[in-house]
Design a protein around this motif. Structure first.
Motif, PDB file in Angstrom:
ATOM      1  N   SER A  44      17.151  -8.473  13.141  1.00 30.59           N
ATOM      2  CA  SER A  44      15.876  -8.604  12.641  1.00 30.59           C
ATOM      3  C   SER A  44      15.413  -7.590  11.679  1.00 30.59           C
ATOM      4  O   SER A  44      16.470  -6.756  11.610  1.00 30.59           O
ATOM      5  N   ALA A  45      14.275  -7.648  11.320  1.00 33.73           N
ATOM      6  CA  ALA A  45      13.659  -6.625  10.234  1.00 33.73           C
ATOM      7  C   ALA A  45      13.709  -4.995  11.331  1.00 33.73           C
ATOM      8  O   ALA A  45      13.805  -3.995  10.380  1.00 33.73           O
ATOM      9  N   SER A  46      13.929  -5.144  12.563  1.00 28.38           N
ATOM     10  CA  SER A  46      14.037  -4.029  13.441  1.00 28.38           C
ATOM     11  C   SER A  46      15.008  -2.935  13.052  1.00 28.38           C
ATOM     12  O   SER A  46      15.017  -1.817  12.952  1.00 28.38           O
ATOM     13  N   GLY A  85      -7.619  -9.412  18.380  1.00 31.41           N
ATOM     14  CA  GLY A  85      -6.707 -10.659  18.398  1.00 31.41           C
ATOM     15  C   GLY A  85      -6.324 -10.998  17.001  1.00 31.41           C
ATOM     16  O   GLY A  85      -6.420 -10.082  15.964  1.00 31.41           O
ATOM     17  N   ARG A  86      -6.377 -12.270  16.594  1.00 30.97           N
ATOM     18  CA  ARG A  86      -5.792 -12.636  15.242  1.00 30.97           C
ATOM     19  C   ARG A  86      -6.866 -12.261  14.126  1.00 30.97           C
ATOM     20  O   ARG A  86      -6.220 -11.926  13.127  1.00 30.97           O
ATOM     21  N   LEU A  87      -7.811 -12.020  14.476  1.00 34.42           N
ATOM     22  CA  LEU A  87      -8.928 -11.528  13.348  1.00 34.42           C
ATOM     23  C   LEU A  87      -8.563 -10.282  12.764  1.00 34.42           C
ATOM     24  O   LEU A  87      -8.585  -9.747  11.884  1.00 34.42           O
ATOM     25  N   LEU A  88      -8.413  -9.208  13.708  1.00 30.99           N
ATOM     26  CA  LEU A  88      -7.951  -7.824  13.405  1.00 30.99           C
ATOM     27  C   LEU A  88      -6.551  -7.897  12.685  1.00 30.99           C
ATOM     28  O   LEU A  88      -6.460  -7.155  11.857  1.00 30.99           O
ATOM     29  N   TRP A  89      -5.542  -8.799  13.285  1.00 27.89           N
ATOM     30  CA  TRP A  89      -4.345  -8.678  12.447  1.00 27.89           C
ATOM     31  C   TRP A  89      -4.486  -9.411  10.922  1.00 27.89           C
ATOM     32  O   TRP A  89      -3.862  -8.876  10.066  1.00 27.89           O
ATOM     33  N   LEU A  90      -5.459 -10.196  10.846  1.00 26.35           N
ATOM     34  CA  LEU A  90      -5.590 -10.912   9.638  1.00 26.35           C
ATOM     35  C   LEU A  90      -6.249 -10.024   8.779  1.00 26.35           C
ATOM     36  O   LEU A  90      -6.047  -9.861   7.267  1.00 26.35           O
ATOM     37  N   VAL A  91      -7.271  -8.910   9.138  1.00 23.68           N
ATOM     38  CA  VAL A  91      -7.889  -8.180   8.264  1.00 23.68           C
ATOM     39  C   VAL A  91      -6.939  -7.021   7.906  1.00 23.68           C
ATOM     40  O   VAL A  91      -6.792  -6.309   6.765  1.00 23.68           O
ATOM     41  N   GLU A  92      -6.001  -6.640   8.812  1.00 26.92           N
ATOM     42  CA  GLU A  92      -4.729  -5.485   8.617  1.00 26.92           C
ATOM     43  C   GLU A  92      -4.082  -6.017   7.592  1.00 26.92           C
ATOM     44  O   GLU A  92      -3.463  -5.472   6.592  1.00 26.92           O
ATOM     45  N   LEU A 142      -1.640  -6.013   2.148  1.00 26.94           N
ATOM     46  CA  LEU A 142      -1.387  -6.633   0.808  1.00 26.94           C
ATOM     47  C   LEU A 142      -1.997  -5.945  -0.242  1.00 26.94           C
ATOM     48  O   LEU A 142      -1.460  -5.933  -1.497  1.00 26.94           O
ATOM     49  N   VAL A 143      -3.248  -5.424   0.117  1.00 27.40           N
ATOM     50  CA  VAL A 143      -4.098  -4.776  -1.032  1.00 27.40           C
ATOM     51  C   VAL A 143      -3.307  -3.405  -1.548  1.00 27.40           C
ATOM     52  O   VAL A 143      -3.164  -2.966  -2.639  1.00 27.40           O
ATOM     53  N   GLY A 144      -2.805  -2.744  -0.530  1.00 28.32           N
ATOM     54  CA  GLY A 144      -1.993  -1.492  -0.473  1.00 28.32           C
ATOM     55  C   GLY A 144      -0.647  -1.891  -1.452  1.00 28.32           C
ATOM     56  O   GLY A 144      -0.269  -0.879  -2.251  1.00 28.32           O
ATOM     57  N   LEU A 201       6.915   4.312   0.100  1.00 29.05           N
ATOM     58  CA  LEU A 201       5.469   3.795   0.973  1.00 29.05           C
ATOM     59  C   LEU A 201       5.450   2.313   0.712  1.00 29.05           C
ATOM     60  O   LEU A 201       5.265   1.669   1.542  1.00 29.05           O
ATOM     61  N   TRP A 202       5.912   1.607  -0.396  1.00 28.50           N
ATOM     62  CA  TRP A 202       5.938   0.514  -0.493  1.00 28.50           C
ATOM     63  C   TRP A 202       6.835  -0.549   0.686  1.00 28.50           C
ATOM     64  O   TRP A 202       6.180  -1.680   1.134  1.00 28.50           O
ATOM     65  N   LEU A 203       7.684   0.220   0.875  1.00 33.09           N
ATOM     66  CA  LEU A 203       8.725  -0.551   1.987  1.00 33.09           C
ATOM     67  C   LEU A 203       8.216  -0.460   3.096  1.00 33.09           C
ATOM     68  O   LEU A 203       8.328  -1.192   3.866  1.00 33.09           O
ATOM     69  N   ARG A 204       7.527   0.869   3.566  1.00 31.45           N
ATOM     70  CA  ARG A 204       7.024   1.003   4.833  1.00 31.45           C
ATOM     71  C   ARG A 204       5.845  -0.051   4.705  1.00 31.45           C
ATOM     72  O   ARG A 204       5.630  -0.730   6.150  1.00 31.45           O
ATOM     73  N   LEU A 205       4.966  -0.332   4.071  1.00 33.61           N
ATOM     74  CA  LEU A 205       3.922  -1.172   3.949  1.00 33.61           C
ATOM     75  C   LEU A 205       4.445  -2.877   4.125  1.00 33.61           C
ATOM     76  O   LEU A 205       3.815  -3.461   5.007  1.00 33.61           O
ATOM     77  N   LEU A 206       5.624  -2.970   3.528  1.00 33.55           N
ATOM     78  CA  LEU A 206       6.318  -4.306   3.744  1.00 33.55           C
ATOM     79  C   LEU A 206       6.566  -4.347   5.246  1.00 33.55           C
ATOM     80  O   LEU A 206       6.524  -5.632   5.660  1.00 33.55           O
ATOM     81  N   LEU A 207       7.344  -3.446   5.755  1.00 34.40           N
ATOM     82  CA  LEU A 207       7.530  -3.564   7.132  1.00 34.40           C
ATOM     83  C   LEU A 207       6.452  -3.736   8.026  1.00 34.40           C
ATOM     84  O   LEU A 207       6.317  -4.392   9.104  1.00 34.40           O
ATOM     85  N   GLN A 208       5.273  -2.925   7.766  1.00 35.58           N
ATOM     86  CA  GLN A 208       4.087  -3.231   8.374  1.00 35.58           C
ATOM     87  C   GLN A 208       3.428  -4.590   7.982  1.00 35.58           C
ATOM     88  O   GLN A 208       2.854  -5.392   9.153  1.00 35.58           O
ATOM     89  N   LEU A 209       3.456  -4.968   7.138  1.00 33.72           N
ATOM     90  CA  LEU A 209       3.306  -6.365   6.737  1.00 33.72           C
ATOM     91  C   LEU A 209       3.845  -7.572   7.702  1.00 33.72           C
ATOM     92  O   LEU A 209       3.362  -8.351   8.254  1.00 33.72           O
ATOM     93  N   ILE A 210       5.156  -7.210   7.898  1.00 32.69           N
ATOM     94  CA  ILE A 210       6.166  -8.001   8.713  1.00 32.69           C
ATOM     95  C   ILE A 210       5.476  -7.982  10.120  1.00 32.69           C
ATOM     96  O   ILE A 210       5.455  -8.884  11.042  1.00 32.69           O
ATOM     97  N   GLY A 211       5.356  -6.577  10.672  1.00 32.04           N
ATOM     98  CA  GLY A 211       4.725  -6.378  11.882  1.00 32.04           C
ATOM     99  C   GLY A 211       3.437  -7.108  12.294  1.00 32.04           C
ATOM    100  O   GLY A 211       3.216  -7.520  13.044  1.00 32.04           O
TER     101      GLY A 211
END
Length: 202
Positions: free
Chosen positions: A8-10, A92-99, A104-106, A152-162
């Motif tokens: 996986s992405a891990s 819950g899901r609302l928090l992860w959706l906002v994150e 995505l903006v980042g 930084l972009w790659l780190r944000l992409l990994l966090q998007l997956i998370g």
């Protein structure tokens, strides 16, 4: 980390974290070098009347390293300034959706900055731009910026997956994403980082 499944992405996350650690170490070494450089400049100027020629030019080049190259490491640690007054109340899901929205903006902003900073670097290279006193080429320092933003972009992409993983299943353990912590938790973490886990537990 994402999951323990090496397929996986891990697997990439673990490798990329090591790269971030190396880049952050380079940033730290550059700070130490700059401190020693400043001491040498002061002693050389005051005691031996022999200042370093082009001292300001060198400082400007070195500052780029510690100002930018550790940015992905800082993002991984959740060290960047975040406005958590409102989203800290979400669950819950609302928090992860906002994150996810924030990431995505980042990703969009950093992608733009990668392109523009690369263009500035390329322009400096083509024009032979250099510092005023010593004539140091400027493009190597400018090349650090798109490189740092790319990490930084790659780190944000990994966090998007998370965050996407948590959005699909909020019961999963958060991994590979910065979490919102309270003041006491943050203070305890800083003590642990500074003194070690043994001292923090006393």
């Amino acid at each position: 980390m994402m999951d323990d499944d090496p397929g996986s992405a891990s697997a990439f996350d673990r490798w990329f974290a090591r790269l971030e650690n190396v880049l952050n170490a380079i940033a730290g070494i550059s700070i130490m070098f700059l401190m020693l450089f400043a001491v040498y400049q002061v002693v050389g100027r005051k005691v031996f009347n022999a200042p370093i020629f082009g001292y300001i030019d060198w400082v400007e080049q070195i500052m780029i390293l510690f100002a930018f190259i550790g940015v992905a490491y800082c993002q991984r640690q959740g060290g960047h300034v975040r406005m958590e007054l409102i989203i800290g109340r979400f669950r819950g899901r609302l928090l992860w959706l906002v994150e996810i929205f924030g990431v995505l903006v980042g990703l969009f902003i950093i992608a733009v900055l990668i392109g523009t900073s690369y263009d500035h670097m390329l322009r400096a290279y083509e024009l032979g731009d250099s510092t005023i006193n010593t004539g140091l080429p400027i493009w190597p320092a400018k090349a650090v910026i798109p490189l740092a933003f790319a990490t930084l972009w790659l780190r944000l992409l990994l966090q998007l997956i998370g965050y996407g993983r948590l959005l699909l299943d909020p019961s999963k353990q958060p991994r590979g994403v910065p979490l919102i912590v309270g003041v006491e938790q943050e203070a305890a973490k800083e003590i642990e980082d500074a003194l070690g886990a043994r001292e923090a537990g006393r």
